[in-house]
Design an enzyme around this catalytic site. Structure first.
Site, PDB file in Angstrom:
ATOM      1  N   HIS A 194      -9.238   2.402  -5.633  1.00 13.07           N
ATOM      2  CA  HIS A 194      -8.364   1.488  -4.897  1.00 13.07           C
ATOM      3  C   HIS A 194      -6.916   1.905  -5.109  1.00 13.07           C
ATOM      4  O   HIS A 194      -6.537   2.303  -6.219  1.00 13.07           O
ATOM      5  CB  HIS A 194      -8.545   0.038  -5.369  1.00 13.07           C
ATOM      6  CG  HIS A 194      -9.942  -0.451  -5.155  1.00 13.07           C
ATOM      7  ND1 HIS A 194     -10.408  -0.829  -3.918  1.00 13.07           N
ATOM      8  CD2 HIS A 194     -10.975  -0.571  -6.016  1.00 13.07           C
ATOM      9  CE1 HIS A 194     -11.684  -1.181  -4.031  1.00 13.07           C
ATOM     10  NE2 HIS A 194     -12.055  -1.032  -5.296  1.00 13.07           N
ATOM     11  N   TYR A 226       0.805  -1.237   0.000  1.00 14.47           N
ATOM     12  CA  TYR A 226       0.000   0.000   0.000  1.00 14.47           C
ATOM     13  C   TYR A 226       0.830   1.276   0.000  1.00 14.47           C
ATOM     14  O   TYR A 226       0.260   2.359  -0.134  1.00 14.47           O
ATOM     15  CB  TYR A 226      -0.967  -0.018   1.196  1.00 14.47           C
ATOM     16  CG  TYR A 226      -1.996  -1.130   1.068  1.00 14.47           C
ATOM     17  CD1 TYR A 226      -2.964  -1.089   0.064  1.00 14.47           C
ATOM     18  CD2 TYR A 226      -1.979  -2.232   1.915  1.00 14.47           C
ATOM     19  CE1 TYR A 226      -3.887  -2.108  -0.080  1.00 14.47           C
ATOM     20  CE2 TYR A 226      -2.912  -3.258   1.786  1.00 14.47           C
ATOM     21  CZ  TYR A 226      -3.852  -3.188   0.780  1.00 14.47           C
ATOM     22  OH  TYR A 226      -4.771  -4.197   0.626  1.00 14.47           O
TER      23      TYR A 226
HETATM   24  C1  DQA Z   1      -7.973  -1.781  -1.341  1.00  9.25           C
HETATM   25  C2  DQA Z   1      -8.005  -3.175  -1.954  1.00  9.25           C
HETATM   26  C3  DQA Z   1      -8.860  -4.109  -1.117  1.00  9.25           C
HETATM   27  O1  DQA Z   1      -8.895  -5.418  -1.691  1.00  9.25           O
HETATM   28  C4  DQA Z   1      -8.304  -4.228   0.295  1.00  9.25           C
HETATM   29  O2  DQA Z   1      -9.136  -5.037   1.093  1.00  9.25           O
HETATM   30  C5  DQA Z   1      -8.060  -2.902   0.910  1.00  9.25           C
HETATM   31  C6  DQA Z   1      -7.516  -1.819   0.103  1.00  9.25           C
HETATM   32  C7  DQA Z   1      -7.034  -0.834  -2.097  1.00  9.25           C
HETATM   33  O3  DQA Z   1      -7.167   0.378  -1.902  1.00  9.25           O
HETATM   34  O4  DQA Z   1      -6.170  -1.276  -2.854  1.00  9.25           O
HETATM   35  O5  DQA Z   1      -8.236  -2.742   2.120  1.00  9.25           O
HETATM   36  O6  DQA Z   1      -9.284  -1.241  -1.411  1.00  9.25           O
END
Ligand code: DQA
Length: 148
Positions: free
Chosen positions: A100, A23
């Protein structure tokens, strides 16, 4: 000034600590500051909410009915499980942009399905924090197109 609601779903409060190799190492507050800065440039008013609770996302969407003109949301884990969140979006009828940080289609199979996708005006993913900044630009375009 046009009004945009941004919702960060569960675990996004832990950005910077949470799996940084996936992330990124930026914190949610830094992302929010970048969003506020871009909003100023685009002449948009923002409300930003982070919650770990599905019902609170539903309530925030319901309340947005009387304030927001576009919703940008990262439902995070609830993307793949929640029926109530897309139901709330349908109920308020506001255009929504699904965001996302990661490209969920390049990840585990269970992340490939989004209940929100079918109700979203569009989806932006895979660009880290830039996914949100691109979504804000898309929101501004949506709003100026709806004014023409
Ligand atoms: C997310 C992707 C989702 O699968 C995951 O559960 C997240 C973050 C993203 O921003 O890439 O918590 O939404």
């Amino acid at each position: 000034m046009k009004r945009v609601l941004i919702i960060h779903g569960p675990n996004l409060n832990l950005l910077g600590i949470r799996e940084p190799e996936i992330y990124g190492s930026f914190k949610l507050e830094e992302l929010d500051q970048d969003l506020e800065k871009l909003a100023k440039e685009l002449d948009l008013e923002l409300q930003i909410v982070q919650t770990n609770h599905e019902g609170e996302i539903v309530e925030t969407i319901q309340k947005a009915r009387n304030w927001a003109e576009v919703i940008i949301l990262n439902p995070a884990g609830y993307t793949h499980t929640s029926v109530a969140i897309p139901d709330a979006l349908r109920a308020v009828g506001l255009p929504a942009i699904e965001v996302h940080l990661t490209n969920v289609h390049a990840r585990e199979d269970f992340r490939h399905h989004s209940y929100v996708a079918g109700v979203a005006a569009g989806r932006i993913m895979g660009f880290g924090s830039d996914s949100y900044l691109l979504a804000l630009r898309a929101a501004e375009k949506l709003l100026s197109a709806s004014n023409e």
